[in-house]
Design a protein around this motif. Structure first.
Motif, PDB file in Angstrom:
ATOM      1  N   ARG A  89       4.283 -46.640 -63.268  1.00  0.00           N
ATOM      2  CA  ARG A  89       3.980 -45.396 -62.645  1.00  0.00           C
ATOM      3  C   ARG A  89       5.373 -44.696 -62.617  1.00  0.00           C
ATOM      4  NH1 ARG A  89      -0.831 -43.219 -61.004  1.00  0.00           N
ATOM      5  NH2 ARG A  89      -0.053 -40.897 -60.634  1.00  0.00           N
ATOM      6  N   ALA A  90       6.438 -45.092 -62.322  1.00  0.00           N
ATOM      7  CA  ALA A  90       7.850 -44.353 -62.487  1.00  0.00           C
ATOM      8  C   ALA A  90       7.619 -43.622 -63.882  1.00  0.00           C
ATOM      9  CB  ALA A  90       8.842 -45.054 -62.190  1.00  0.00           C
ATOM     10  N   LEU A  91       7.435 -44.155 -65.037  1.00  0.00           N
ATOM     11  CA  LEU A  91       7.534 -43.568 -66.212  1.00  0.00           C
ATOM     12  C   LEU A  91       6.579 -42.120 -66.228  1.00  0.00           C
ATOM     13  CD1 LEU A  91       8.414 -43.268 -69.178  1.00  0.00           C
ATOM     14  CD2 LEU A  91       6.770 -45.146 -69.850  1.00  0.00           C
ATOM     15  N   TRP A  92       5.282 -42.439 -65.737  1.00  0.00           N
ATOM     16  CA  TRP A  92       4.460 -41.552 -65.765  1.00  0.00           C
ATOM     17  C   TRP A  92       4.735 -40.368 -64.993  1.00  0.00           C
ATOM     18  CZ3 TRP A  92      -1.113 -43.971 -64.183  1.00  0.00           C
ATOM     19  CH2 TRP A  92      -1.403 -45.070 -65.005  1.00  0.00           C
ATOM     20  N   ASP A  93       5.282 -40.430 -63.700  1.00  0.00           N
ATOM     21  CA  ASP A  93       5.542 -39.410 -62.817  1.00  0.00           C
ATOM     22  C   ASP A  93       6.693 -38.731 -63.464  1.00  0.00           C
ATOM     23  OD1 ASP A  93       3.623 -40.387 -61.151  1.00  0.00           O
ATOM     24  OD2 ASP A  93       4.813 -41.432 -59.775  1.00  0.00           O
ATOM     25  N   ALA A 105       8.863 -33.752 -65.726  1.00  0.00           N
ATOM     26  CA  ALA A 105       9.749 -33.269 -66.667  1.00  0.00           C
ATOM     27  C   ALA A 105       8.899 -32.119 -67.400  1.00  0.00           C
ATOM     28  CB  ALA A 105      10.280 -34.327 -67.583  1.00  0.00           C
ATOM     29  N   ASN A 106       7.675 -32.348 -67.820  1.00  0.00           N
ATOM     30  CA  ASN A 106       6.892 -31.477 -68.552  1.00  0.00           C
ATOM     31  C   ASN A 106       6.651 -30.258 -67.528  1.00  0.00           C
ATOM     32  OD1 ASN A 106       5.060 -30.725 -70.777  1.00  0.00           O
ATOM     33  ND2 ASN A 106       3.645 -31.081 -69.165  1.00  0.00           N
ATOM     34  N   ALA A 132      19.371 -36.993 -65.625  1.00  0.00           N
ATOM     35  CA  ALA A 132      19.256 -36.815 -64.335  1.00  0.00           C
ATOM     36  C   ALA A 132      18.081 -37.353 -63.733  1.00  0.00           C
ATOM     37  CB  ALA A 132      19.780 -35.446 -63.968  1.00  0.00           C
ATOM     38  N   MET A 133      17.078 -36.886 -64.161  1.00  0.00           N
ATOM     39  CA  MET A 133      15.624 -37.196 -63.657  1.00  0.00           C
ATOM     40  C   MET A 133      15.318 -38.579 -63.907  1.00  0.00           C
ATOM     41  SD  MET A 133      13.508 -33.787 -64.803  1.00  0.00           S
ATOM     42  CE  MET A 133      12.025 -34.388 -64.074  1.00  0.00           C
ATOM     43  N   ALA A 160      14.854 -41.579 -61.075  1.00  0.00           N
ATOM     44  CA  ALA A 160      13.589 -42.301 -61.096  1.00  0.00           C
ATOM     45  C   ALA A 160      13.865 -44.004 -61.231  1.00  0.00           C
ATOM     46  CB  ALA A 160      12.317 -41.717 -62.368  1.00  0.00           C
ATOM     47  N   GLY A 161      14.943 -44.189 -61.873  1.00  0.00           N
ATOM     48  CA  GLY A 161      15.223 -45.671 -62.280  1.00  0.00           C
ATOM     49  C   GLY A 161      14.470 -45.856 -63.434  1.00  0.00           C
TER      50      GLY A 161
END
Length: 472
Positions: free
Chosen positions: A349-353, A358-359, A425-426, A430-431
């Protein structure tokens, strides 16, 4: 208020499910139901399984609004009944009561078919298979073999036979990699859709394989910039009278339930196909997942392929020696086995968000989910479809990891130092691991570590292999 797909048993199952779950009753005026055949009676109307029908429960006073919407799309809608508080299903035919059925006993007290389950014996034989059990093959040879495998090769030979232009609203066509998308003219939004299922992973571990299918479908939608919202499923399994197959089916359902809860993507519809076997041999478990998501601004829809040269390419997410159920082992050694790691839902979910955010900030050029065949094959498809070359280094000590099928990873394209700094940085916040792997380029070649192939050959293998396989 509610909507229900009319599946098996048609109007009977749909109306009973809606009323039963709410504790309400219902009156249906069956002679008002639109009919395709003349002379149908109440019994036939309730049990008919005609396709392309939905049962809608609307707010009082909005009946004409709903009809207007349906008429706009040249669809038929009729008011056929109303909700009551009696707890009964009252069926009327030309003004006379044709049936009176209490709903609760049917929906809440129906007998449960508890088929026996048994963990398949084959799992003990395949669970200890590891990639290091096999001889090392050069990355260049593996790359060529996987690229023309039927699981990878472009399927335009099939889907180009169908019209994919939905009222001139299709903005991302089938085969464009990742999710397809249509625009909503009235709102300026886009609806993104993606399907996913890795049968080999479901064969190795039906529970984890099912969770991975949900996650992969959602990841494809997220890589378009849209927020994944819900799924429909098509559960394809063998003979449920076989306890081992029933075990696969039960685990698959459990996996979907777990993933949808953790990723906040509820199941809104679906169907089941069982008894898929030949000569007593069942198909591999195939819980196909279709995910739908929404992007508020269709103009921000992300491409899934390379667009131009000079774009820095990043791999997001952790890569490991994850070859259980992989195409690498199946295609090169004819083996499907190993043990799958559990999917990390927080990382997914962290990857999705991260990508969605970013988009929205406008710092991404393209994004694509890493799936079957790993990073190497994902990059190859992006290069082939975009017609743009690539040059990168293998970031792993073992080049076989380029074909690893670790979960929760994606490929992103970013242009300019400022945008790269923003992404890094983002990702750190987000880890999510963010690693540069190379750049797109103009010359006619694809280079990744020791893998080298001309772009012309790459495109030929990717776009022509499937039709060649079918013509043999």
């Amino acid at each position: 208020v509610g909507i229900q797909d009319m599946g098996a048993a048609g109007l009977t199952s749909s109306s009973f499910e809606m009323a039963g779950k709410s504790g309400a009753g219902m009156k249906l005026y069956l002679d008002k139901v639109p009919m395709r055949e003349e002379g149908m009676n109440p019994y036939e109307l309730m049990l008919s399984e005609s396709q392309e029908r939905m049962l809608i429960c609307a707010k009082p006073g909005f009946e004409n609004k709903i009809k207007e919407i349906f008429e706009k799309y040249e669809l038929h809608a009729e008011v056929i009944g109303e909700v009551t508080d009696t707890g009964n299903m009252e069926l009327f035919w030309k003004g006379e009561l044709a049936g009176l059925i209490p709903i609760a006993p049917v929906t809440e007290l129906a007998p449960v078919l508890d088929r026996p389950t048994k963990e398949p014996e084959y799992l003990n034989k395949i669970k200890n298979i590891k990639i290091d059990d096999f001889r090392k093959i050069s990355a260049k040879k593996a790359f060529k073999t996987l690229l023309k495998d039927e699981n990878i090769a472009n399927k335009a030979y099939i889907y180009d036979q169908y019209d994919a232009h939905i009222g001139t609203n299709t903005i991302k066509m089938p085969g464009s990699l990742g999710a397809g998308a249509i625009r909503i003219k009235e709102s300026g939004a886009a609806v993104a859709m993606a399907c996913e299922c890795n049968t080999r992973m479901n064969f190795v571990n039906p529970l984890v394989g099912a969770t991975a299918a949900v996650a992969a479908a959602g990841r494809k939608v997220a890589m378009s910039g849209a927020t994944p919202l819900s799924i429909t499923d098509c559960l394809n399994y063998g003979n449920p009278q076989n306890p081992e197959v029933m075990w696969q089916f039960a685990k698959g359902c459990e996996g979907i339930k777990i993933a949808c809860k953790e990723l906040n993507t509820p199941v809104v519809s679906g169907n089941v196909s069982l008894y898929n076997e030949t000569n007593g041999i069942s198909v591999q478990p195939t819980p196909a997942i279709a995910m739908v998501g929404v992007l508020k601004d269709a103009k921000k829809l992300l491409n899934s392929h390379f667009k131009e040269s000079g774009v820095s390419v990043f791999v997001l997410g952790d890569t490991g020696a994850d070859f259980a159920g992989s195409l690498y082992m199946k295609s090169l050694f004819g083996v499907c086995g190993g043990e799958l790691k559990e999917l990390d839902f927080k990382a997914e979910r962290a990857l999705w968000d991260l990508v969605i955010k970013a988009n929205d900030k406008g710092i991404l050029e393209f994004a694509n989910s890493v799936g079957v065949g790993g990073v190497a094959i994902t990059l190859a498809k992006m290069s082939a479809f975009g017609g743009v070359g690539f040059k990168g280094e293998c970031p792993y000590d073992d080049e076989r990891w380029l074909f690893s099928e670790s979960f929760s990873r994606s490929i992103l394209g970013v242009k300019g130092k400022k945008n790269i700094a923003k992404l890094e940085a983002m990702a750190k916040e987000a880890g999510v691991k963010c690693q540069k792997i190379g750049k797109t380029k103009t010359n006619n070649s694809f280079e990744l570590g020791s893998i080298e192939m001309s772009l012309d050959k790459l495109k030929k293998l990717y776009f022509s292999s499937f039709s060649e396989i079918l013509s043999k």
